[in-house]
Design a protein around this motif. Structure first.
Motif, short mmCIF file in Angstrom:
data_model
loop_
_atom_site.label_atom_id
_atom_site.label_comp_id
_atom_site.label_asym_id
_atom_site.label_seq_id
_atom_site.Cartn_x
_atom_site.Cartn_y
_atom_site.Cartn_z
N ARG A 250 74.63 6.98 9.83
CA ARG A 250 75.67 6.80 10.84
C ARG A 250 75.44 7.77 11.99
NH1 ARG A 250 81.03 4.83 10.88
NH2 ARG A 250 82.53 6.07 12.08
N LEU A 251 75.67 7.32 13.20
CA LEU A 251 75.52 8.20 14.36
C LEU A 251 76.37 9.46 14.19
CD1 LEU A 251 74.29 8.40 17.26
CD2 LEU A 251 76.45 7.43 18.09
N ASN A 252 75.76 10.61 14.43
CA ASN A 252 76.36 11.94 14.31
C ASN A 252 76.56 12.40 12.87
OD1 ASN A 252 76.50 12.50 17.11
ND2 ASN A 252 78.32 11.20 17.28
N ASP A 253 75.94 11.71 11.93
CA ASP A 253 75.89 12.23 10.56
C ASP A 253 74.99 13.46 10.52
OD1 ASP A 253 77.54 10.48 9.24
OD2 ASP A 253 75.94 9.32 8.28
N LYS A 254 75.35 14.43 9.69
CA LYS A 254 74.42 15.52 9.33
C LYS A 254 73.58 14.99 8.17
CE LYS A 254 73.05 19.93 9.37
NZ LYS A 254 73.98 20.99 8.90
N ILE A 269 54.77 15.95 8.16
CA ILE A 269 55.78 14.91 8.25
C ILE A 269 56.51 15.03 9.58
CG2 ILE A 269 57.85 13.95 7.19
CD1 ILE A 269 55.29 13.54 5.57
N HIS A 270 56.53 13.93 10.33
CA HIS A 270 56.99 13.94 11.73
C HIS A 270 58.14 12.96 11.91
CE1 HIS A 270 56.91 13.95 16.06
NE2 HIS A 270 56.50 12.69 16.13
N LEU A 271 59.18 13.40 12.60
CA LEU A 271 60.35 12.57 12.90
C LEU A 271 60.47 12.38 14.40
CD1 LEU A 271 63.00 11.15 12.03
CD2 LEU A 271 64.12 13.39 12.18
N HIS A 272 60.65 11.13 14.82
CA HIS A 272 60.82 10.82 16.24
C HIS A 272 62.29 10.96 16.64
CE1 HIS A 272 56.97 8.19 16.83
NE2 HIS A 272 56.77 9.11 15.88
N GLY A 273 62.53 11.32 17.88
CA GLY A 273 63.86 11.25 18.47
C GLY A 273 64.80 12.39 18.14
N HIS A 274 64.45 13.25 17.20
CA HIS A 274 65.32 14.34 16.79
C HIS A 274 64.48 15.57 16.46
CE1 HIS A 274 67.59 10.67 15.90
NE2 HIS A 274 68.69 11.39 16.03
N GLU A 275 65.07 16.73 16.51
CA GLU A 275 64.45 17.93 15.98
C GLU A 275 65.25 18.38 14.76
OE1 GLU A 275 67.34 18.49 19.02
OE2 GLU A 275 65.26 17.85 19.36
N PHE A 276 64.58 19.05 13.83
CA PHE A 276 65.23 19.42 12.58
C PHE A 276 64.95 20.87 12.23
CE2 PHE A 276 61.15 17.27 11.46
CZ PHE A 276 60.49 18.33 10.87
N LEU A 277 65.68 21.36 11.26
CA LEU A 277 65.46 22.68 10.68
C LEU A 277 64.92 22.52 9.26
CD1 LEU A 277 68.82 24.42 11.68
CD2 LEU A 277 66.58 24.87 12.71
N GLN A 306 62.75 20.86 2.58
CA GLN A 306 64.07 20.27 2.80
C GLN A 306 64.39 20.42 4.28
OE1 GLN A 306 67.33 21.41 -0.01
NE2 GLN A 306 68.27 22.25 1.83
N ILE A 307 64.57 19.28 4.97
CA ILE A 307 64.84 19.34 6.40
C ILE A 307 66.25 18.80 6.67
CG2 ILE A 307 62.40 19.07 6.94
CD1 ILE A 307 63.00 16.19 7.83
N GLU A 308 66.87 19.29 7.74
CA GLU A 308 68.22 18.86 8.11
C GLU A 308 68.31 18.69 9.62
OE1 GLU A 308 71.27 21.37 6.42
OE2 GLU A 308 70.28 21.41 4.46
N PHE A 309 69.08 17.69 10.05
CA PHE A 309 69.25 17.45 11.48
C PHE A 309 70.53 16.66 11.71
CE2 PHE A 309 66.86 13.98 9.64
CZ PHE A 309 67.40 12.84 10.21
N LEU A 310 70.98 16.67 12.95
CA LEU A 310 72.12 15.88 13.37
C LEU A 310 71.59 14.58 13.96
CD1 LEU A 310 75.24 15.86 13.74
CD2 LEU A 310 74.83 16.70 16.07
N ALA A 311 71.96 13.46 13.36
CA ALA A 311 71.49 12.15 13.82
C ALA A 311 72.32 11.71 15.02
CB ALA A 311 71.57 11.13 12.69
N ASP A 312 72.03 12.28 16.19
CA ASP A 312 72.87 12.05 17.36
C ASP A 312 72.19 11.18 18.41
OD1 ASP A 312 70.99 13.91 18.07
OD2 ASP A 312 72.40 15.38 18.87
N GLU A 313 71.08 10.52 18.04
CA GLU A 313 70.41 9.59 18.96
C GLU A 313 70.31 8.23 18.28
OE1 GLU A 313 69.52 10.09 22.00
OE2 GLU A 313 69.63 12.27 22.21
#
Length: 470
Positions: A250-254, A269-277, A306-313
């Motif tokens: 869901r948009l803006n899910d952590k 491992i690479h993620l598009h559109g977001h940056e993560f910690l 273990q990576i975490e990001f805000l899915a805000d896009e």
């Protein structure tokens, strides 16, 4: 999922015992049911109905193993056995795994739980289980010959220990490792914190999967167990794209994603559109002062990240290993590079002898995705998968993070392709094209060459004229 009764019926074992000469009816009655799973789909999170509460994970193309509470002890039953794993639609592999699948089911517990795992061996050879990254008594560490005797075929062993620290872990054999891990024997383990932890944030979506690799010849079913590095199928949870499910949020899910590597090489491992910690490893949560934002993290052999990001896009964002040959299927590594070589004359002569002959990569490897080339049975194309704009030209370790505004909390169903707002898709330019302005002054050399060649050297592509190797 299948129950114990179906398990014994399928195994052809009379009287409801794993091996009548080994385990008595009384002992068998004391075992938890061996729950089996035959589907390769991503199963919904298993919300705990007994024991301490926690926020469950979702295993990509996998499932969580149910348990029973027995006098305060959380009991599980793992069955090591040959399995058939669908790696992608149109291809199945004959692997070894646990409870009907490879990898085996994820085990979820809570920090401080006393855990008892019954392990039944239905393989043709002995085995053991090592609980990778766990703090536990030495005799429960699962190293065959060093900390325990082997679990022989038909036997059931019991492991029991306290889950002492929260984190992301794995399980795999420490017996004939090269064979058993090459055949797919591995699984995920998550220990949730018992109380609010200063280094572990609450998230709305928590995914996990293992990186694994196989060497399976096109048209065959069983991995080569002697391969060291030259694998041809790079997979997440023994699935290859387009067989890997999307991660739907869901948009803006952590969002938290836990990744474990049991291949023979590292994976950026690479993620598009977001940056993560990077918020954790198999050593535990990382200190907040040691975290920084990334878009790619390298997961080395035997490691967890273990990576975490805000899915805000919002959108359909590619998520993949950045080693380009790890995003291809059934890849032959000995094919010569023929880009720029005109095959037309020689190809015509060859097709007179071999009607099915096809030119390989004359313009680039994307040619191979466009060709309707006949493949052996039980083989998937090297680059495959259709997106809303055509072929994705990926395989192997590739999936899609789907971020949607209208995805309901706790809903993991695939929402379909993203509907882009007007004006937000790259498009073909149809206007006039000005001549490019060429850079006229390349600049001098800091150490110019003293003797220059008398004339320009022209590089020519020469076609092979024979088979002598010259």
């Amino acid at each position: 999922m299948n129950s114990r009764r179906q398990f014994f019926k399928a195994a052809g074992l009379a009287g409801g015992a794993i091996a009548a000469s080994v385990v008595s009816r009384v002992a068998m009655a004391a075992l938890p049911e061996p729950i089996l799973q035959a589907q390769p789909d991503t199963m919904p999170p298993l919300v705990p109905n007994s024991g301490r509460p926690y926020n469950p994970v979702v295993t990509l193309n996998g499932w969580t193993l149910p348990w029973r509470m027995n006098q305060g002890i959380k009991e599980f039953h793992l069955v090591a056995e040959p399995v058939v794993r669908e790696m992608a639609p149109g291809m199945k592999a004959h692997l070894w795994g646990y409870n009907g699948q490879s990898p085996g089911p994820t085990i979820e517990v809570v920090e401080g739980d006393r855990v008892r795992i019954f392990v039944t061996n239905r393989l043709p050879e002995h085995t053991s289980i090592h609980w990778h990254g766990q703090r536990l008594p030495n005799g429960m560490d699962g190293v065959n010959g060093l900390t325990q005797p082997p679990i022989k075929p038909g036997k059931t062993f019991v492991y029991e220990f306290v889950a002492r620290r929260p984190g992301t872990f794995m399980y795999h054999p420490h017996a004939d490792e090269m064979t058993q891990m090459a055949m797919g024997m591995m699984g995920f383990w998550v220990t949730h914190p018992k109380t609010k932890h200063p280094l572990i944030d609450d998230v709305q979506r928590d995914f996990c999967f293992l990186l694994n690799a196989y060497d399976i010849d096109p048209g065959s079913y069983t991995p080569k167990i002697m391969t060291m590095t030259d694998f041809n199928l790079w997979s997440w949870n023994s699935r290859i794209f387009p067989g890997i499910d999307s991660l739907n949020v869901r948009l803006n899910d952590k969002v938290r994603i836990r990744i474990g590597n049991l291949t023979m090489t590292s994976h950026p491992i690479h993620l598009h559109g977001h940056e993560f910690l990077v918020t954790g490893t198999d050593g535990g949560p990382t200190p907040k002062g040691a975290r920084w934002h990334e878009v790619t993290t390298d997961v080395a052999v035997g490691q967890m990240r273990q990576i975490e990001f805000l899915a805000d896009e919002a959108g359909d964002w590619a998520f993949h290993c950045h080693k380009s040959h790890h995003t291809m299927n059934a890849m032959g590594h000995d094919v010569p590079t023929m880009i720029g070589v005109d095959h037309r004359g020689v190809a015509k002569k060859i097709t007179n002898l071999i009607p099915d002959y096809m030119v390989m990569g004359e313009r680039g490897m994307a040619d191979m995705a466009e060709m309707e080339m006949p493949l052996p049975d039980n083989t998937v194309p090297m680059m495959t998968g259709q997106g809303p704009f055509g072929g994705v030209e990926m395989g192997g370790m590739f999936s899609v993070l789907k971020v949607r505004k209208d995805q309901k909390p706790g809903d993991y169903k695939d929402p379909g392709w993203y509907q882009h707002p007007p004006g937000e898709v790259a498009f073909e330019w149809s206007g006039a094209m000005p001549e490019p302005a060429r850079f006229q002054a390349e600049g001098g050399q800091s150490m110019p060459r003293k003797v220059m060649p008398k004339q320009e050297v022209e590089v020519q592509v020469r076609k092979p004229t024979g088979h002598s190797g010259h």
